[in-house]
Design an enzyme around this catalytic site. Structure first.
Site, PDB file in Angstrom:
ATOM      1  N   TYR A 170     -30.567  -3.487   8.636  1.00  0.00           N
ATOM      2  CA  TYR A 170     -31.344  -2.495   9.388  1.00  0.00           C
ATOM      3  C   TYR A 170     -32.716  -2.320   8.732  1.00  0.00           C
ATOM      4  CZ  TYR A 170     -26.922  -1.149  11.676  1.00  0.00           C
ATOM      5  OH  TYR A 170     -25.734  -1.151  12.388  1.00  0.00           O
ATOM      6  N   LEU A 211     -23.700   5.711  23.538  1.00  0.00           N
ATOM      7  CA  LEU A 211     -24.513   6.048  24.712  1.00  0.00           C
ATOM      8  C   LEU A 211     -25.164   4.795  25.314  1.00  0.00           C
ATOM      9  CD1 LEU A 211     -26.189   9.335  23.373  1.00  0.00           C
ATOM     10  CD2 LEU A 211     -24.257   9.114  24.948  1.00  0.00           C
TER      11      LEU A 211
HETATM   12  N1  LIG Z   1     -21.826  -2.859  13.892  1.00  0.00           N
HETATM   13  C1  LIG Z   1     -22.789  -3.166  14.719  1.00  0.00           C
HETATM   14  O1  LIG Z   1     -23.001  -4.324  15.064  1.00  0.00           O
HETATM   15  C2  LIG Z   1     -23.649  -2.067  15.256  1.00  0.00           C
HETATM   16  C3  LIG Z   1     -24.562  -2.329  16.290  1.00  0.00           C
HETATM   17  C4  LIG Z   1     -25.333  -1.282  16.771  1.00  0.00           C
HETATM   18  C5  LIG Z   1     -25.182  -0.008  16.229  1.00  0.00           C
HETATM   19  N2  LIG Z   1     -24.315   0.203  15.187  1.00  0.00           N
HETATM   20  C6  LIG Z   1     -24.159   1.541  14.580  1.00  0.00           C
HETATM   21  O2  LIG Z   1     -23.924   2.512  15.568  1.00  0.00           O
HETATM   22  C7  LIG Z   1     -24.918   3.526  15.488  1.00  0.00           C
HETATM   23  C8  LIG Z   1     -25.167   4.111  16.840  1.00  0.00           C
HETATM   24  O3  LIG Z   1     -25.634   3.096  17.725  1.00  0.00           O
HETATM   25  P1  LIG Z   1     -26.794   3.443  18.733  1.00  0.00           P
HETATM   26  O4  LIG Z   1     -27.957   4.015  18.005  1.00  0.00           O
HETATM   27  O5  LIG Z   1     -27.007   2.252  19.586  1.00  0.00           O
HETATM   28  O6  LIG Z   1     -26.081   4.625  19.565  1.00  0.00           O
HETATM   29  P2  LIG Z   1     -26.339   5.181  21.033  1.00  0.00           P
HETATM   30  O7  LIG Z   1     -25.727   6.538  21.049  1.00  0.00           O
HETATM   31  O8  LIG Z   1     -25.860   4.238  22.055  1.00  0.00           O
HETATM   32  O9  LIG Z   1     -27.938   5.279  21.170  1.00  0.00           O
HETATM   33  C9  LIG Z   1     -28.646   6.171  20.370  1.00  0.00           C
HETATM   34  C10 LIG Z   1     -30.056   6.338  20.912  1.00  0.00           C
HETATM   35  O10 LIG Z   1     -30.005   6.954  22.207  1.00  0.00           O
HETATM   36  C11 LIG Z   1     -31.025   7.944  22.288  1.00  0.00           C
HETATM   37  N3  LIG Z   1     -30.359   9.264  22.329  1.00  0.00           N
HETATM   38  C12 LIG Z   1     -29.323   9.688  21.544  1.00  0.00           C
HETATM   39  N4  LIG Z   1     -28.942  10.925  21.893  1.00  0.00           N
HETATM   40  C13 LIG Z   1     -29.739  11.298  22.908  1.00  0.00           C
HETATM   41  C14 LIG Z   1     -29.809  12.479  23.683  1.00  0.00           C
HETATM   42  N5  LIG Z   1     -28.966  13.496  23.482  1.00  0.00           N
HETATM   43  N6  LIG Z   1     -30.755  12.538  24.652  1.00  0.00           N
HETATM   44  C15 LIG Z   1     -31.610  11.513  24.879  1.00  0.00           C
HETATM   45  N7  LIG Z   1     -31.586  10.366  24.156  1.00  0.00           N
HETATM   46  C16 LIG Z   1     -30.643  10.251  23.183  1.00  0.00           C
HETATM   47  C17 LIG Z   1     -31.886   7.796  21.042  1.00  0.00           C
HETATM   48  O11 LIG Z   1     -32.854   6.770  21.270  1.00  0.00           O
HETATM   49  P3  LIG Z   1     -34.368   7.074  21.744  1.00  0.00           P
HETATM   50  O12 LIG Z   1     -34.677   8.508  21.462  1.00  0.00           O
HETATM   51  O13 LIG Z   1     -35.185   6.127  20.968  1.00  0.00           O
HETATM   52  O14 LIG Z   1     -34.380   6.742  23.217  1.00  0.00           O
HETATM   53  C18 LIG Z   1     -30.870   7.261  20.044  1.00  0.00           C
HETATM   54  O15 LIG Z   1     -31.457   6.597  18.952  1.00  0.00           O
HETATM   55  C19 LIG Z   1     -26.128   2.818  14.851  1.00  0.00           C
HETATM   56  O16 LIG Z   1     -27.034   3.672  14.245  1.00  0.00           O
HETATM   57  C20 LIG Z   1     -25.431   1.941  13.834  1.00  0.00           C
HETATM   58  O17 LIG Z   1     -25.094   2.700  12.701  1.00  0.00           O
HETATM   59  C21 LIG Z   1     -23.547  -0.808  14.722  1.00  0.00           C
END
Ligand SMILES: NC(=O)c1ccc[n+]([C@@H]2O[C@H](COP(=O)([O-])OP(=O)(O)OC[C@H]3O[C@@H](n4cnc5c(N)ncnc54)[C@H](OP(=O)(O)O)[C@@H]3O)[C@@H](O)[C@H]2O)c1
Length: 323
Positions: A54, A212
């Protein structure tokens, strides 16, 4: 906040946790990261997810600095990292789970995180070019040397996870305890079908990601791409087609109607739906702002509202578009 056992292990993780992919080192600087982590902590989060790759190590540096400044007792929080892609160039530094890379990588991560050990360490992807046995021995040694407490996989096939488990069992080595798959209303098959037999057979726990679908399930992409959102980041362009998909956004609108009836936001409903699956030990959330953390953490209160009837309606709105 409720705390759940990480699979069959005795470790308890908050059912909602916080990760740093995309955000730390890109959208979020040191001060903002600290504020976001503090808001999650205040809501009861005890697990913070990270990975070597990351922001090419920067995310670990930022989280390490935040942990130091926040000064929480080490016993009270769980931190992870993950290895596979590597952050330097060379035949043994990229896209590998060989022993040489893994043993070097953990030392780099601990330094950046300013920690003596990480609680969880994941093999971030499978490596078809390294025998699984070599990887299992290296992960066992990492744990035995006190550099990590538990190890697991991320996006491995069920067959590879079972193979790793059986190698560990045969040689009395540390077994993989958890897997980190994508899981959300639009990505379900691996968790619900492919891994189905693993939960009882080998007791694997799930730390699920992108609950999400990168923001799609908040409803914020229904009217196009909002300013400052993940879809506006040039290197996240690969997400744009999915985030602006018309059918999926229509399904999200239907979720919005259900959420309104339950008195919650669409994001909270989508997060609660992930947490309602008992195979999930923790739903790793992501946030680029403190307000998102505050909103998202309230999803824990929505989980008990997901009656069989509500779940049926959620399925009817979204299942046609799910992988
Ligand atoms: N193992 C793997 O391969 C892998 C891959 C991906 C992720 N992960 C882990 O999983 C974690 C979560 O993944 P993700 O960040 O993709 O999760 P997600 O919940 O799908 O997306 C999070 C993003 O959505 C937006 N968001 C979140 N809450 C919101 C709300 N209440 N209202 C409006 N926008 C909102 C924000 O982006 P914006 O504000 O920029 O729009 C936020 O950064 C990562 O940080 C990482 O630790 C692991």
């Amino acid at each position: 906040m409720n705390y759940r056992r990480l699979g069959r292990s005795g470790l308890k993780v908050s059912e909602l946790s916080l990760g740093s992919w995309v955000t730390y080192g890109n959208q979020v600087d040191h001060a903002a990261a600290r504020e976001i982590m503090a808001a999650a902590w205040d809501a009861g989060v005890n697990f913070f997810d990270n990975a070597e790759v990351y922001a090419a190590g920067k995310s670990e540096e930022i989280m390490g600095a935040a942990l130091r400044q926040l000064g929480w007792p080490r016993l009270k929080y769980v931190v992870s990292t993950k290895f596979f892609w590597g952050i330097t160039d060379g035949p043994n530094e990229k896209n590998t789970l060989n022993r040489k890379y893994l043993m070097n990588a953990i030392d780099g991560s601990l330094k950046r995180l300013q920690l003596d050990y990480v609680d969880l360490v994941f093999c971030h992807r499978p490596d078809p070019n390294t025998p699984i046995e070599e990887t299992v021995w290296a992960m066992h040694d990492m744990v035995e040397r006190g550099k990590a407490l538990y190890w697991g996989t991320s996006e491995w096939s069920a067959a590879d996870i079972r193979a790793a488990y059986e190698i560990a069992e045969r040689h009395h080595l540390r077994k993989p305890v958890m897997e980190q798959p994508e899981y959300n209303l639009f990505t379900r098959n691996r968790v619900e079908k492919e891994y189905a037999r693993l939960y009882e057979d080998i007791g694997i726990g799930l730390t699920t990601w992108s609950p999400l679908a990168s923001g799609l399930l908040t409803g914020k992409y229904r009217g196009g791409i909002p300013e400052g959102s993940r879809a506006t980041i040039p290197r996240m362009k690969f997400l744009v087609d999915d985030l602006t998909d018309k059918s999926k956004n229509e399904a999200v609108a239907k979720l919005g109607d259900i959420a309104k009836e339950l008195g919650c936001s669409t994001a909270q409903l989508a997060l609660a739906w992930c947490a309602a699956n008992p195979r999930v030990s923790t739903v790793i959330t992501g946030a680029s702002r403190v307000e998102q953390v505050r909103e998202n953490m309230k999803a824990a209160e929505v989980v008990p509202k997901l009656t069989p009837d509500v779940l049926r309606r959620i399925d009817a709105s979204t299942a046609a578009f799910a992988d």
